[in-house]
Scaffold this motif. Sequence first.
Motif, PDB file in Angstrom:
ATOM      1  N   PRO A 103       0.822  -1.227   0.000  1.00 16.85           N
ATOM      2  CA  PRO A 103       0.000   0.000   0.000  1.00 16.85           C
ATOM      3  C   PRO A 103       0.850   1.269   0.000  1.00 16.85           C
ATOM      4  O   PRO A 103       0.550   2.217  -0.735  1.00 16.85           O
ATOM      5  N   CYS A 106      -2.888   6.131   2.791  1.00 17.46           N
ATOM      6  CA  CYS A 106      -3.502   4.807   2.820  1.00 17.46           C
ATOM      7  C   CYS A 106      -3.668   4.292   4.248  1.00 17.46           C
ATOM      8  O   CYS A 106      -4.378   3.320   4.480  1.00 17.46           O
ATOM      9  N   SER A 139      -6.526  -0.252  -3.028  1.00 12.11           N
ATOM     10  CA  SER A 139      -6.703  -0.483  -1.596  1.00 12.11           C
ATOM     11  C   SER A 139      -7.583  -1.709  -1.342  1.00 12.11           C
ATOM     12  O   SER A 139      -7.353  -2.451  -0.388  1.00 12.11           O
TER      13      SER A 139
END
Length: 678
Positions: free
Chosen positions: A250, A358, A567
């Motif tokens: 991520p 994130c 995500s």
Amino acid sequence: MASGTALIYDEEMTAHKLLWNDPICDIEVPERLSFSYEQLRSYHLVERCVHVPAREGSEEEILLVHSLEHLEMAKSTQTMNEEELKRVSENYDAFFFHPSTYHCARLAVGAALQLVDAVMAGKVRNGMALVRPPGHHSQRNAANGFCLFNNVAIAAEYAKLKYGLQRILIVDWDVHHGQGTQYIFEEDPSVLYFSWHRYEHQEFWPSLKESDYDAVGLGKGKGFNINLPWNKVGMGNSDYLAAFFHVLLPMAFEFDPELVIVSSGYDSGIGDPEGQMNATPEVFAHLTHFLMQLANGKLCVILEGGYHLKSLGESVCMTVKTLLGDPVPQITGEMAPCLSAVESIQNVRAAHKPYWKCLAYEDTSFLQNLSTKSHLLKKANSNPSAEDESQITNNNNTVKVERFLELHMKNILFPVPSIKTATTGSEGSEYFLPEHVQLVKEMDETEIKVLVSGFYADLVKEEKTLLSLGSTFVILDKILKKEVCNGIAASPTAALSAAVAVRHGVRFGFQRVLCVFVGDMQMIPNTEDGKMLVINICEKEQSRKTSCKHYISLNWKEDAGGNDFFSAVLGFILPVAYSYQPNLTVVAVGPNRNLGISGISLLVALLRGLAESRVFVVIEDTEISLMQTVAKALVGTSTPPFGIYVPPTQEKVNKIKALRDQFQQEWKMLQCSVKDGI
Ligand code: Q9C
Ligand code: ZN
């Protein structure tokens, strides 16, 4: 678009060796290099790579990272006798000099730079450099931990200078902390450094406070240093994959590097006397495959540690095979990270929450009672009887590990390199096909009828639908016979094609088929229940309950103008998929698709890591660029353009979190925090 894989190896780097008795340094042997190369040769990987010669790094290049003092010290050892060499070596923690050391270290630096040049100039897509001495412990003014010059750090500075790069990712999967690399870049936001390492609450060498997860960088570099300490030995495939899904990837996608360099130590692999970890060689194929999705595939792998020759050699081969684009081997073992790994993952995510979008909605309330928890873990670890026990298992294991590694390649080397993707289409559509995609001839009507009448009659009622299934049959047959690795087809009835594909696979003997449905997909009733897992990515909740036993609905509408789907892929779809361990993956894209081209291609590219890359994609959409981009993702020789980074909204993060809570008991790779429900 660059293609090919560079391999850099120069036998001269085997000249550097230990001349006296030193039990600390005696594992860093010349055979580490020669044996790895021999192994590459015996699996016919050398001849598939582009040979790039090494060269000596210049003094100027070495000075990009090191002090003049350090360079001069190293230079002065060339003419020393054994006694003098020994004396200089004693100035450092775990380093030995040989008269050839300076020359070898300059070759190691130059090899890394040659690799950067080959990749940046587009002569190759990616590559690996086998070098000695290694580099990541080496500091501006000191040799350390078998390292004289920091090859990877010099390569990164060189790439910044020569190619004007602004974002470089260094992934250090060696089992030791590359503290040298951390020191060099800790104030530099243009280099994101990730390292996982055996730490054992600071008991393990180099036993530094600054190797812990709370060392996030300094000044402008805050947030660009990621440490994932392993507080127990025995970490395995699932722990490493969890670290990639929930920590590195991520952040790496958000960082969006222009070049990725790997500090590629294999002492984090099974059998290594230093690491004492359990990850098998094929895990390195998966790690490599993930990193190939970044920086448009520009990936430079540079050897660091690795002291179990067989384990090292197999892991090097896995890495190079993957760089070449071969199918990714199935990962083995129980797919569940251990508690200690999850705790480390949770800690580093919490430590980086202020710096990464994130992680913006990460829950950090657990931080208050953290010290107590670590204390408890440490206590359990230093329990003498428990330690004895682990010692005993370790000794018994040694024989098993040797045997395992001996059989290893036999099981995973594929008979032929099958980087082939099948597709069907009309005359002339060859022009649209990327390299490695072969056009297969459709079946004729009677053939299809014979097949369908026997086995698919309940699914297919109309003649015209039946004919549209021809390509599904043909391509799936080729996948099952291993003539190709994966395939793509356009179909006016994607749901039906998918159902037929699943049944075909199950009939062939596959026990687990992963189905990822995108858009409005008519769920075909009573398909091979119990042998499939469906993940349905759709815009609105599927109202009708399906009969399917394993069914997950993921409601998602991609943010307009950007790609926030990564995500969901990293935080949910991949962990579930890796937990499931399918033998075949079917991706079906229906009408009203709620994902953009780049989202779908990223999904397909990453799903290639599963089921030995057996993926069948069927698309109910006439958009040629979608077909083309997905075909390229399947071939694996090009990376989908990721588009503008769009962080997931809080609503979306909550959605993923809720799904994780709901499913993490069943699909354990979803676990990334300790508090909720483990
Ligand atoms: N008591 C690399 O893997 N161990 N270096 C020192 C001192 C040194 C490892 C133990 C291990 C160095 C590149
Ligand atoms: Zn190491």
